[in-house]
Design an enzyme around this catalytic site. Structure first.
Site, mmCIF file in Angstrom:
data_model
loop_
_atom_site.group_PDB
_atom_site.id
_atom_site.type_symbol
_atom_site.label_atom_id
_atom_site.label_comp_id
_atom_site.label_asym_id
_atom_site.label_seq_id
_atom_site.Cartn_x
_atom_site.Cartn_y
_atom_site.Cartn_z
ATOM 1 N N THR A 277 -20.386 -25.433 26.829
ATOM 2 C CA THR A 277 -20.091 -23.734 27.208
ATOM 3 C C THR A 277 -19.490 -23.753 28.500
ATOM 4 O O THR A 277 -20.093 -24.472 29.401
ATOM 5 C CB THR A 277 -21.308 -22.816 26.723
ATOM 6 O OG1 THR A 277 -21.103 -21.556 27.791
ATOM 7 C CG2 THR A 277 -22.610 -23.315 27.565
ATOM 8 N N TYR B 14 -29.955 -20.769 29.181
ATOM 9 C CA TYR B 14 -29.204 -21.182 28.078
ATOM 10 C C TYR B 14 -27.873 -22.313 28.526
ATOM 11 O O TYR B 14 -27.721 -23.325 27.963
ATOM 12 C CB TYR B 14 -28.338 -19.891 27.579
ATOM 13 C CG TYR B 14 -26.888 -20.414 26.902
ATOM 14 C CD1 TYR B 14 -27.187 -20.767 25.792
ATOM 15 C CD2 TYR B 14 -25.982 -19.824 27.355
ATOM 16 C CE1 TYR B 14 -25.877 -21.110 24.718
ATOM 17 C CE2 TYR B 14 -24.585 -20.325 26.641
ATOM 18 C CZ TYR B 14 -24.676 -20.815 25.433
ATOM 19 O OH TYR B 14 -23.638 -21.153 24.559
#
Ligand code: UDP
Length: 333
Positions: free
Chosen positions: A118, A142
């Protein structure tokens, strides 16, 4: 000879669209998913092995049974806010879960993996557009849980010869144009589905998280990439590894940034209906702008987004959400 790809998280949003693309390209697909956040009815392009990444025995059984030639690894928790509140859950599922998966791969002799990384691994970018060689300093658990996996993958290559492609997604959006599958999150937190919710549901109003950023209209800039373009990048990444490509990381974005208000206006244009909204405070941890340079993916994988113009993204998402409304109506009647 048909090749088999084991798809972790194949019942989720990006995973299910990739399963469709893999199957249509001739791959045998096996989905490994615990269905904690995915949907059984999204598993339409291969057999489901219901199991958890942390369950080594279940993983070993799946590898022994299906003998996959490669793994596409999507399974992960992906809510930034939740990761701040429950970091342990993120490091356990996303990072430790991947360690278990890689151990099962090493044991089974499976040596190719595509990993869903990501742009959150970069943190607040030092330059724009963002290139893969930039420093990675995630600002939430995350992003950190995904960055750890990128590092772990390199260690497993040294120890076990597992080659990897890390695909750093920017903002995945849209749905399969044929309406076979789309985006379903519970709860939904993403901008485009929430704008569409505003169009479809009289009682819902979008909150725009901040209009005082240093951007062209004061709202955050993101790089929205159609989920089918993402799927195509995964196919190309698989081919790249089978052609002997070395381990690499690639940004997957369009190179074009769109503000929150530009998305709101585009949803109004495409649907012909207003998006009720109000301006709220900034959301913690939102960088003002995240825009990819996708040059590396183009030059090495030969990948270029072809359906990521904002209107196509929104049109496919809107058509999917119209179907979801019918499904929900049918479920209550
Ligand atoms: N956003 C917003 N209101 C919402 C949800 C999102 O203004 O209810 C903004 C958010 O601040 C970000 C952009 O929309 O700038 C995209 O957010 P999203 O959650 O879709 O994806 P993210 O960029 O967090 O991966």
């Amino acid at each position: 000879m048909t090749r088999t790809v084991l798809v972790t998280g194949g019942a989720g949003y990006v995973g299910s669209h990739c399963c469709k693309a893999f199957a249509e390209a001739g791959w045998k697909v096996v989905v490994y998913d615990n269905l904690s956040r995915g949907w059984r009815e999204f598993v339409r392009w291969g057999e489901l092995e219901q199991g958890d990444l942390l369950d080594s025995e279940a993983l070993d059984r799946a590898f022994a049974k299906h003998k996959p030639d490669a793994v596409a690894h999507f399974a992960a928790l992906a809510y930034v806010g939740e990761s701040v509140e429950k970091p342990g859950m993120y490091y356990e599922n996303n990072t430790l879960g991947t360690v278990r998966l890689l151990d099962a791969m090493a044991k089974a002799g499976c040596d190719k993996i595509i990993f869903s990384s990501t742009c959150a691994t970069y943190g607040v970018p030092e330059k724009m557009p963002m290139t893969e060689d930039m420093s990675q300093n995630p600002i939430n658990p995350y992003g950190m849980s995904k960055l750890f996996v990128e590092k772990v993958l390199d260690d497993y290559e040294v120890a076990h010869g597992i080659r990897s492609v890390k695909l750093r997604y920017f903002n995945a959006a849209g749905a399969s144009p044929d309406g076979e599958v789309g985006e379903r999150h519970e709860p939904e937190t993403h901008l485009i589905p929430l704008c569409i919710e505003g169009v479809l549901n009289d009682t819902f109003k979008l909150t725009v998280f901040g209009d005082d950023f240093d951007t062209r209209d004061g709202t955050c800039v993101r790089d929205y990439i159609h989920v089918m373009d993402l799927a195509d990048a995964h196919l190309k990444a698989l081919d790249y590894l089978f052609d002997g490509g070395t381990s690499e990381a690639f940004n997957l974005g369009t190179g074009t940034g769109t503000t929150v208000m530009e998305i709101v206006h585009a949803v109004e244009r495409v649907t012909g209906k207003p998006v009720p909204r109000s301006i709220g405070p900034r959301r913690a941890g939102d960088p003002p702008a995240l825009v990819a340079s996708a040059d590396k993916a183009e030059s090495i994988l030969g990948w270029k987004p072809v359906q990521s113009d904002v209107d196509s993204v929104i049109e496919t998402a809107y058509n999917w959400h119209l179907k979801e409304v019918e499904r929900k109506k049918a479920a209550v009647s």
